[in-house]
Design a protein around this motif. Structure first.
Motif, PDB file in Angstrom:
ATOM      1  N   TRP A  48       0.847  -1.187   0.000  1.00 50.67           N
ATOM      2  CA  TRP A  48       0.000   0.000   0.000  1.00 50.67           C
ATOM      3  C   TRP A  48       0.885   1.241   0.000  1.00 50.67           C
ATOM      4  CZ3 TRP A  48      -0.867   3.960   3.607  1.00 50.67           C
ATOM      5  CH2 TRP A  48      -1.948   4.795   3.318  1.00 50.67           C
ATOM      6  N   LEU A  49       0.770   2.065  -1.049  1.00 48.02           N
ATOM      7  CA  LEU A  49       1.542   3.300  -1.149  1.00 48.02           C
ATOM      8  C   LEU A  49       0.714   4.449  -0.581  1.00 48.02           C
ATOM      9  CD1 LEU A  49       3.029   2.997  -4.743  1.00 48.02           C
ATOM     10  CD2 LEU A  49       4.048   2.301  -2.584  1.00 48.02           C
ATOM     11  N   ASP A  50       1.298   5.186   0.340  1.00 47.07           N
ATOM     12  CA  ASP A  50       0.626   6.311   0.967  1.00 47.07           C
ATOM     13  C   ASP A  50       0.468   7.468  -0.024  1.00 47.07           C
ATOM     14  OD1 ASP A  50      -0.416   7.565   3.394  1.00 47.07           O
ATOM     15  OD2 ASP A  50       1.338   8.879   3.265  1.00 47.07           O
ATOM     16  N   LYS A  51      -0.458   8.336   0.265  1.00 51.04           N
ATOM     17  CA  LYS A  51      -0.717   9.496  -0.581  1.00 51.04           C
ATOM     18  C   LYS A  51       0.520  10.388  -0.689  1.00 51.04           C
ATOM     19  CE  LYS A  51      -3.887  13.403  -0.894  1.00 51.04           C
ATOM     20  NZ  LYS A  51      -5.007  14.094  -0.252  1.00 51.04           N
ATOM     21  N   SER A  52       1.311  10.488   0.386  1.00 53.49           N
ATOM     22  CA  SER A  52       2.510  11.333   0.367  1.00 53.49           C
ATOM     23  C   SER A  52       3.551  10.823  -0.629  1.00 53.49           C
ATOM     24  CB  SER A  52       3.124  11.415   1.766  1.00 53.49           C
ATOM     25  OG  SER A  52       3.533  10.135   2.214  1.00 53.49           O
ATOM     26  N   ASN A  54       2.871   9.046  -3.384  1.00 55.64           N
ATOM     27  CA  ASN A  54       2.309   9.327  -4.703  1.00 55.64           C
ATOM     28  C   ASN A  54       2.490  10.792  -5.090  1.00 55.64           C
ATOM     29  OD1 ASN A  54       0.927   8.266  -6.994  1.00 55.64           O
ATOM     30  ND2 ASN A  54      -0.903   9.358  -6.324  1.00 55.64           N
ATOM     31  N   GLU A  55       2.228  11.694  -4.143  1.00 58.82           N
ATOM     32  CA  GLU A  55       2.372  13.123  -4.435  1.00 58.82           C
ATOM     33  C   GLU A  55       3.831  13.493  -4.707  1.00 58.82           C
ATOM     34  OE1 GLU A  55       0.528  15.065  -1.132  1.00 58.82           O
ATOM     35  OE2 GLU A  55      -1.482  14.824  -1.977  1.00 58.82           O
ATOM     36  N   LYS A  56       4.766  12.876  -3.979  1.00 55.23           N
ATOM     37  CA  LYS A  56       6.189  13.145  -4.204  1.00 55.23           C
ATOM     38  C   LYS A  56       6.611  12.691  -5.603  1.00 55.23           C
ATOM     39  CE  LYS A  56      10.379  14.258  -2.948  1.00 55.23           C
ATOM     40  NZ  LYS A  56      10.755  15.651  -2.754  1.00 55.23           N
ATOM     41  N   LEU A  57       6.124  11.534  -6.034  1.00 49.48           N
ATOM     42  CA  LEU A  57       6.472  11.037  -7.364  1.00 49.48           C
ATOM     43  C   LEU A  57       5.889  11.917  -8.465  1.00 49.48           C
ATOM     44  CD1 LEU A  57       5.982   7.217  -6.807  1.00 49.48           C
ATOM     45  CD2 LEU A  57       8.150   8.416  -7.139  1.00 49.48           C
ATOM     46  N   TRP A  58       4.695  12.425  -8.252  1.00 48.79           N
ATOM     47  CA  TRP A  58       3.993  13.178  -9.290  1.00 48.79           C
ATOM     48  C   TRP A  58       4.202  14.691  -9.209  1.00 48.79           C
ATOM     49  CZ3 TRP A  58       1.523  11.327 -13.484  1.00 48.79           C
ATOM     50  CH2 TRP A  58       1.277   9.951 -13.510  1.00 48.79           C
ATOM     51  N   GLU A  59       5.000  15.198  -8.246  1.00 48.61           N
ATOM     52  CA  GLU A  59       5.098  16.647  -8.047  1.00 48.61           C
ATOM     53  C   GLU A  59       5.674  17.397  -9.258  1.00 48.61           C
ATOM     54  OE1 GLU A  59       7.420  17.548  -4.618  1.00 48.61           O
ATOM     55  OE2 GLU A  59       9.270  16.763  -5.452  1.00 48.61           O
ATOM     56  N   SER A  67      14.824  11.140  -9.248  1.00 48.48           N
ATOM     57  CA  SER A  67      15.773  10.071  -9.571  1.00 48.48           C
ATOM     58  C   SER A  67      15.843   9.029  -8.459  1.00 48.48           C
ATOM     59  CB  SER A  67      17.152  10.647  -9.840  1.00 48.48           C
ATOM     60  OG  SER A  67      17.610  11.340  -8.698  1.00 48.48           O
ATOM     61  N   LYS A  68      15.459   9.399  -7.241  1.00 52.78           N
ATOM     62  CA  LYS A  68      15.377   8.445  -6.137  1.00 52.78           C
ATOM     63  C   LYS A  68      14.397   8.992  -5.111  1.00 52.78           C
ATOM     64  CE  LYS A  68      19.382  10.366  -3.774  1.00 52.78           C
ATOM     65  NZ  LYS A  68      20.726  10.091  -3.253  1.00 52.78           N
ATOM     66  N   ILE A  69      13.942   8.103  -4.229  1.00 51.71           N
ATOM     67  CA  ILE A  69      12.988   8.495  -3.204  1.00 51.71           C
ATOM     68  C   ILE A  69      13.302   7.697  -1.940  1.00 51.71           C
ATOM     69  CG2 ILE A  69      11.249   6.827  -3.942  1.00 51.71           C
ATOM     70  CD1 ILE A  69       9.104   8.896  -3.219  1.00 51.71           C
ATOM     71  N   ILE A  70      13.166   8.341  -0.791  1.00 54.67           N
ATOM     72  CA  ILE A  70      13.420   7.677   0.489  1.00 54.67           C
ATOM     73  C   ILE A  70      12.075   7.450   1.171  1.00 54.67           C
ATOM     74  CG2 ILE A  70      14.593   7.811   2.713  1.00 54.67           C
ATOM     75  CD1 ILE A  70      16.602   9.717   1.375  1.00 54.67           C
ATOM     76  N   VAL A  71      11.800   6.191   1.523  1.00 57.21           N
ATOM     77  CA  VAL A  71      10.515   5.825   2.117  1.00 57.21           C
ATOM     78  C   VAL A  71      10.730   4.972   3.363  1.00 57.21           C
ATOM     79  CG1 VAL A  71       9.291   5.892  -0.093  1.00 57.21           C
ATOM     80  CG2 VAL A  71      10.265   3.749   0.710  1.00 57.21           C
ATOM     81  N   ASP A  72       9.703   4.904   4.197  1.00 54.30           N
ATOM     82  CA  ASP A  72       9.656   3.992   5.333  1.00 54.30           C
ATOM     83  C   ASP A  72       8.619   2.927   5.006  1.00 54.30           C
ATOM     84  OD1 ASP A  72      11.497   5.398   6.912  1.00 54.30           O
ATOM     85  OD2 ASP A  72       9.933   6.751   7.637  1.00 54.30           O
ATOM     86  N   ALA A  73       9.033   1.664   5.028  1.00 59.11           N
ATOM     87  CA  ALA A  73       8.126   0.547   4.741  1.00 59.11           C
ATOM     88  C   ALA A  73       7.902  -0.242   6.022  1.00 59.11           C
ATOM     89  CB  ALA A  73       8.704  -0.345   3.663  1.00 59.11           C
ATOM     90  N   THR A  74       6.640  -0.456   6.361  1.00 63.17           N
ATOM     91  CA  THR A  74       6.275  -1.204   7.556  1.00 63.17           C
ATOM     92  C   THR A  74       5.484  -2.430   7.141  1.00 63.17           C
ATOM     93  OG1 THR A  74       6.124   0.857   8.796  1.00 63.17           O
ATOM     94  CG2 THR A  74       5.102  -1.076   9.780  1.00 63.17           C
ATOM     95  N   LYS A  75       5.979  -3.600   7.538  1.00 63.16           N
ATOM     96  CA  LYS A  75       5.288  -4.854   7.241  1.00 63.16           C
ATOM     97  C   LYS A  75       4.594  -5.346   8.501  1.00 63.16           C
ATOM     98  CE  LYS A  75       5.766  -9.357   5.098  1.00 63.16           C
ATOM     99  NZ  LYS A  75       6.668 -10.258   4.380  1.00 63.16           N
ATOM    100  N   PHE A  76       3.298  -5.607   8.380  1.00 58.42           N
ATOM    101  CA  PHE A  76       2.499  -6.074   9.501  1.00 58.42           C
ATOM    102  C   PHE A  76       2.363  -7.586   9.466  1.00 58.42           C
ATOM    103  CE2 PHE A  76       1.251  -1.712   8.630  1.00 58.42           C
ATOM    104  CZ  PHE A  76       1.360  -1.138   9.889  1.00 58.42           C
ATOM    105  N   ASP A  77       1.876  -8.177  10.540  1.00 57.57           N
ATOM    106  CA  ASP A  77       1.753  -9.635  10.647  1.00 57.57           C
ATOM    107  C   ASP A  77       0.848 -10.236   9.576  1.00 57.57           C
ATOM    108  OD1 ASP A  77       3.494 -10.143  12.653  1.00 57.57           O
ATOM    109  OD2 ASP A  77       2.014 -10.056  14.258  1.00 57.57           O
ATOM    110  N   ASP A  78      -0.176  -9.493   9.146  1.00 59.41           N
ATOM    111  CA  ASP A  78      -1.093 -10.034   8.138  1.00 59.41           C
ATOM    112  C   ASP A  78      -0.508  -9.979   6.723  1.00 59.41           C
ATOM    113  OD1 ASP A  78      -1.199  -7.323   7.766  1.00 59.41           O
ATOM    114  OD2 ASP A  78      -3.374  -7.160   7.894  1.00 59.41           O
TER     115      ASP A  78
END
Length: 96
Positions: A48-52, A54-59, A67-78
């Motif tokens: 699931w990509l957050d709105k922030s 998406n907005e950074k990619l499309w700005e 050319s690059k993007i820094i993100v925080d990815a959180t994986k849940f138990d499900d």
């Protein structure tokens, strides 16, 4: 937090420059999803990509993604992986 795993990732988006100029940001979105799937071992429907993000990619429009993007990815138990834009803590917040 035993129920989730969080990682900060720098995702290179050089592959987007290989796409036609009118589809580069669309390719960048797919590259972000593919990178997270590969490194967090998740399926496409569980990323699931957050709105922030998406907005950074499309700005800069469809022709000029970053050319690059820094993100925080959180994986849940499900198995769901949530991807949000990384924000550095401010110097005043870090001291507290």
């Amino acid at each position: 937090m035993a129920d989730e795993n969080t990682r900060t990732m720098t995702i290179p988006l050089r592959g987007a420059k290989q796409a036609p100029r009118s589809r580069r940001t669309e390719r960048a979105v797919k590259d972000v999803r593919a990178f997270v799937m590969r490194h967090m071992k998740a399926d496409a429907e569980h990323v699931w990509l957050d709105k922030s993000v998406n907005e950074k990619l499309w700005e800069n429009g469809i022709r000029n993604p970053p050319s690059k993007i820094i993100v925080d990815a959180t994986k849940f138990d499900d198995g769901l992986v949530e991807v949000i834009l990384h924000t550095e803590p401010k110097a005043s917040e870090a001291k507290e």
